[in-house]
Every structure is written in C-alpha cells, then in structure tokens.
Design a protein around this motif. Sequence first.
Motif: not given
Length: 79
Positions: A5-14, A16-18, A23-26, A58-67
């Motif tokens: 379930v948990v991967s060691r590496s990120a599936l998308q770049a930070r 891109r997530a940022l 864009c979503y938050r604007l 914005t901050g909480t969404y970014y952390l959620y996406e990164r998780t």
Amino acid sequence: MLDDVVSRSALQARKRALVKTLCYRLFMILITTMVAWAVVGEVGAALNIGIATNVVKTGTYYLYERTWDHISWGVSAST
C-alpha cells in the motif's frame, strides 16, 4: 501487506503537486469570495473571507496530496 500500500518514492513530483494545488486554490478563492459576497454583501469582507480560508486550505491540501502521493493503493503499476 503494508508494503503493498505504501510506496517509498513519490508518484509525482513535488513541483507538480504544488502547481496543481495553487491552480486549484486560485479557482477556489474566486468561488469562496463570490459566495461570501452574496452572503455578506460587502466586497472587502468577502475578499478577506475568501483569502483567509483559502490560505489555510492551500497548506492542508498540499500536505494531503503529498501524503496520498506516497500511497500506491489504487495506482496502476506502469509496465
């Protein structure tokens, strides 16, 4: 089982997530401000509500996406 379930590496770049987050938050600032303006009837107050709520979101969404980016569940393995 947890290793599946948990991967060691990120599936998308930070970066891109940022960009996705900003864009979503604007877009959400615009919607929140319009709704607040309709409710309170004052542009200044509506802008304050729209900006304040979305700075926090914005901050909480970014952390959620990164998780979620570290969870491989539901993501097809590329071949």
